[in-house]
Scaffold this active site. Structure first.
Site, PDB file in Angstrom:
ATOM      1  N   GLU A 109       0.872  -1.172   0.000  1.00 29.73           N
ATOM      2  CA  GLU A 109       0.000   0.000   0.000  1.00 29.73           C
ATOM      3  C   GLU A 109       0.916   1.230   0.000  1.00 29.73           C
ATOM      4  OE1 GLU A 109      -2.782   0.366   3.270  1.00 29.73           O
ATOM      5  OE2 GLU A 109      -3.439   2.328   2.536  1.00 29.73           O
ATOM      6  N   ARG A 158       5.248 -12.896   9.500  1.00 25.92           N
ATOM      7  CA  ARG A 158       5.940 -11.657   9.162  1.00 25.92           C
ATOM      8  C   ARG A 158       7.258 -11.566   9.908  1.00 25.92           C
ATOM      9  NH1 ARG A 158       2.245  -7.759   8.926  1.00 25.92           N
ATOM     10  NH2 ARG A 158       3.651  -6.056   9.393  1.00 25.92           N
ATOM     11  N   LYS A 182       4.353   0.250   9.705  1.00 24.27           N
ATOM     12  CA  LYS A 182       4.369   1.513   8.968  1.00 24.27           C
ATOM     13  C   LYS A 182       3.761   2.637   9.788  1.00 24.27           C
ATOM     14  CE  LYS A 182       3.214   0.010   4.727  1.00 24.27           C
ATOM     15  NZ  LYS A 182       2.454   0.095   3.480  1.00 24.27           N
TER      16      LYS A 182
HETATM   17  P1  ATP Z   1       2.635  -2.556   8.029  1.00 24.94           P
HETATM   18  O1  ATP Z   1       2.183  -3.491   9.087  1.00 24.94           O
HETATM   19  O2  ATP Z   1       4.073  -2.168   8.145  1.00 24.94           O
HETATM   20  O3  ATP Z   1       1.755  -1.371   7.829  1.00 24.94           O
HETATM   21  P2  ATP Z   1       1.371  -3.659   5.730  1.00 24.94           P
HETATM   22  O4  ATP Z   1       1.078  -5.094   5.581  1.00 24.94           O
HETATM   23  O5  ATP Z   1       0.218  -2.814   6.038  1.00 24.94           O
HETATM   24  O6  ATP Z   1       2.583  -3.446   6.708  1.00 24.94           O
HETATM   25  P3  ATP Z   1       1.702  -3.366   2.964  1.00 24.94           P
HETATM   26  O7  ATP Z   1       2.201  -2.224   2.206  1.00 24.94           O
HETATM   27  O8  ATP Z   1       0.289  -3.746   2.793  1.00 24.94           O
HETATM   28  O9  ATP Z   1       2.037  -3.071   4.452  1.00 24.94           O
HETATM   29  O10 ATP Z   1       2.614  -4.637   2.729  1.00 24.94           O
HETATM   30  C1  ATP Z   1       2.894  -5.154   1.461  1.00 24.94           C
HETATM   31  C2  ATP Z   1       3.263  -6.598   1.583  1.00 24.94           C
HETATM   32  O11 ATP Z   1       4.373  -6.753   2.445  1.00 24.94           O
HETATM   33  C3  ATP Z   1       2.124  -7.406   2.158  1.00 24.94           C
HETATM   34  O12 ATP Z   1       1.978  -8.575   1.393  1.00 24.94           O
HETATM   35  C4  ATP Z   1       2.566  -7.718   3.543  1.00 24.94           C
HETATM   36  O13 ATP Z   1       2.076  -8.953   3.958  1.00 24.94           O
HETATM   37  C5  ATP Z   1       4.091  -7.714   3.421  1.00 24.94           C
HETATM   38  N1  ATP Z   1       4.684  -7.342   4.691  1.00 24.94           N
HETATM   39  C6  ATP Z   1       4.467  -6.215   5.405  1.00 24.94           C
HETATM   40  N2  ATP Z   1       5.161  -6.232   6.555  1.00 24.94           N
HETATM   41  C7  ATP Z   1       5.837  -7.398   6.573  1.00 24.94           C
HETATM   42  C8  ATP Z   1       6.721  -8.030   7.511  1.00 24.94           C
HETATM   43  N3  ATP Z   1       7.056  -7.435   8.648  1.00 24.94           N
HETATM   44  N4  ATP Z   1       7.231  -9.238   7.194  1.00 24.94           N
HETATM   45  C9  ATP Z   1       6.913  -9.839   6.037  1.00 24.94           C
HETATM   46  N5  ATP Z   1       6.086  -9.313   5.123  1.00 24.94           N
HETATM   47  C10 ATP Z   1       5.544  -8.114   5.380  1.00 24.94           C
HETATM   48 MG    MG Z   2      -1.348  -4.215   4.160  1.00 26.68          MG
END
Ligand code: ATP
Ligand code: MG
Length: 564
Positions: free
Chosen positions: A35, A262, A272
């Site tokens: 995102e 994760r 984030k």
């Molecule tokens: P955050 O929790 O940091 O806001 P998010 O999942 O909302 O992370 P996205 O931009 O949606 O952020 O993430 C893009 C991809 O990266 C998704 O498929 C998510 O599952 C993966 N991702 C995000 N954080 C991690 C992590 N700590 N370890 C592994 N994969 C991750």
């Molecule tokens: Mg997400």
């Protein structure tokens, strides 16, 4: 890129089995779906390496897809930064870059299809009422009073939602699944909501209704022909909804969602939301602050893309929650730089030495190896002069016998140069040591002095020919291993390490470093690994960021804490 085969994991095993059974027509298509509401962090690197790595190794494709359904938090700066970071990590999506917003029209049509099948309805309950009606894990939900609207009425209201006739929050479109399901995600989840007055970075003001993630994601995957939709564990409970959406709209295929755990990393945060707070509230200098666990921060700090890929290989991919020690990441860059960074000399806390028997104005070029373990790196010459600087710490007026460096009246070898002896210590009125008077032994260049042993070797820089530098000593951003789990009354911002940055000015580096280029990396002998910051300090003075120390100094601290 890397030639070593990547370690296997349960997802790769699923893919190999699927390929063996010719599922998905023998194709492998993955995607990385960020995102654009922030910069990518080291946790995202795990997902990128996993998805793009699979595409590389199984001759598939990996799409970069922006999951841009939340326009009030997203922007074009983040879109650009994400692309830069994925490329920097070493991955290439070719022309397969997509935006969920590319599918807004199709998503709308699929919603109409759901309505026509009696599988979606327009609901007038407020957000708060929806929450109440939803029930809890132990109490089933209650049907919305709007659940049995006719198809015609739903179609009319949904069209008018799109046309902008209703205010934010007045109505939503919901799936019609099961309010008594033990899985809360299936209790008539919201599919669309109204959002006026936001300018979407891709679609501008074309839309005032936006689809929810759980509805958008499966359809985007299917429209792109994704075969394996790999996501993190918190989406496991959403999988039945992922499948429900795909089973109830006319999409061309049904991708398979697979979850993995994760990445959590000690001494930092990888949320984030929290990283945004650190940036917006000024705790760091920006998303690319060298202390941030963002890819842009790690890059600016001096981490190589190869070291981060290596890290992702080492931590592996499983379904169990765990927290990786910061030392694992630090060791990856240490090993990379130990093999690949040229050696240089730099003095962080300069103490002046005058070598009294070395002629004033004379310069002797001495030869220094660029990589002591690998002669193929060649050598460079360093100016040896009457006045030099050594590290303050490398001199003691009086010292225990174990101290192998310079003491009053004692001898020490200058790296790649001569043995010197200290005769006199000059002090300021306040008693601070300001200069040492020494002599050198001309017979000791690359040779032991006659009849005595000199064990200590210290680094040095010519005082007249060396260059000035600013050196930034970075350390861990938090001094607590789990800043995100500080407990109810503990704000993660209170656990920031106050010593995460120490800036040293008026350091001295060997002459060639004055023109080192941004991003170049070096080992400063006996000091640590450093990279050249893109910015220069006042007066054009180069800035060096400490990437990592030569050894793990935290392991000792942690052992002490554990013992205490
Ligand atoms: P955050 O929790 O940091 O806001 P998010 O999942 O909302 O992370 P996205 O931009 O949606 O952020 O993430 C893009 C991809 O990266 C998704 O498929 C998510 O599952 C993966 N991702 C995000 N954080 C991690 C992590 N700590 N370890 C592994 N994969 C991750
Ligand atoms: Mg997400």
């Amino acid at each position: 890129m890397d030639t070593a085969p990547r370690p296997t994991n349960f997802i790769r095993q699923i893919i190999e089995r699927d390929l063996g059974e010719n599922r998905h027509d023998g194709r492998v298509v993955t995607r990385f779906p960020p995102e654009p509401n922030g910069y990518l962090h080291i946790g995202h690197a795990k997902s990128i390496c996993l998805n793009f790595g699979i595409a590389e190794d199984y001759r598939g494709e990996c799409h970069l897809r922006f999951d841009d359904t939340n326009p009030h938090k997203e922007n074009a700066e983040f879109v650009a930064a994400i692309q830069e970071d994925v490329k920097w990590l070493g991955y290439d999506w070719g022309d397969q870059v997509y935006f969920a917003s590319d599918y807004f029209e199709q998503l709308y049509e699929f919603a109409v299809e759901l309505i026509k099948k009696g599988k979606a309805f327009v609901c007038d309950l407020s957000a708060e009422e929806i929450r109440e009606y939803r029930g809890t894990l132990t109490r089933p939900g209650i049907d919305s009073p709007y659940r049995n609207r006719s198809v015609e009425e739903n179609l009319d209201l949904f069209r008018r939602m799109r046309a902008g006739e209703f205010e934010d929050g007045a109505r939503v479109l919901r799936a019609r699944i099961d309010m008594t399901s033990p899985n809360m995600n299936l209790r008539d989840p919201t599919l669309y909501r109204i959002r006026h007055g936001v300018v979407h970075h891709q679609t501008g003001e074309e839309w005032c209704i936006y689809p929810m993630y759980d509805y958008t994601h499966p359809i985007s995957d299917a429209l792109e022909g994704v075969t394996h939709s790999i996501c993190t564990l918190e989406f496991e409970d959403h999988r039945p909804l992922y499948d429900w959406v795909l089973d109830n709209v006319s999409v061309p295929c049904h991708p398979q969602q697979i979850e993995f755990s994760r990445l959590n990393l000690e001494y930092t945060v990888v949320s984030k939301r929290k990283l945004t707070q650190l940036v917006e509230e000024g705790f760091v200098e920006g998303w690319d602050d060298p202390r941030m666990p963002t890819l842009s921060g790690l890059r600016r700090r001096g981490y190589t893309a190869a070291s981060i890929r290596d890290f992702c290989d080492r931590i592996g991919v499983t379904k169990s929650d765990n927290v990786v020690e910061m030392g694992v990441l630090e060791n990856c860059i240490r090993e990379d730089l130990n093999a690949n960074a040229p050696r240089r000399m730099a003095v962080l806390h300069p103490l002046k030495i005058v070598i009294e028997n070395f002629p004033e104005g004379e310069v002797e070029e001495v030869e220094a190896m660029n990589h002591p373990q690998d002669p193929a790196w060649g050598s460079r010459s360093l100016p040896f002069t009457r006045e030099i600087y050594i590290e303050r710490d490398d001199f003691r007026e009086e010292a225990p016998r174990k101290f192998k460096r310079l003491v009053s009246g004692g001898e020490v070898r200058l790296r790649y140069a001569y043995v010197i002896r200290c005769h006199e210590v000059l002090k300021s009125n306040q008693g601070e040591i300001i200069e040492l008077r020494c002599t050198y032994d001309p017979g000791t260049l690359g040779a032991d002095p006659e009849g005595r042993k000199v064990k200590g070797v210290i680094h040095w820089v010519s005082a007249t020919h060396g260059a000035e530098a600013e050196i930034r000593l970075y350390d861990r951003l938090f001094n607590h291993p789990r800043p995100d789990l500080g407990g109810e009354n503990q704000d993660f911002r209170e656990l920031l390490n106050p010593d995460s940055l120490r800036t040293l000015t008026r350091c001295r580096v060997e002459p060639a470093l004055a023109t080192a280029k941004a991003g170049e990396r070096f080992q400063f002998e006996r000091v640590g690994y450093f990279s050249v910051d893109p910015a220069r300090a006042a007066g054009g003075v180069p800035v060096f960021n400490r990437i990592v120390t030569l050894r793990d100094t935290w392991a000792k601290i942690e052992k002490q804490q554990a013992g205490a």
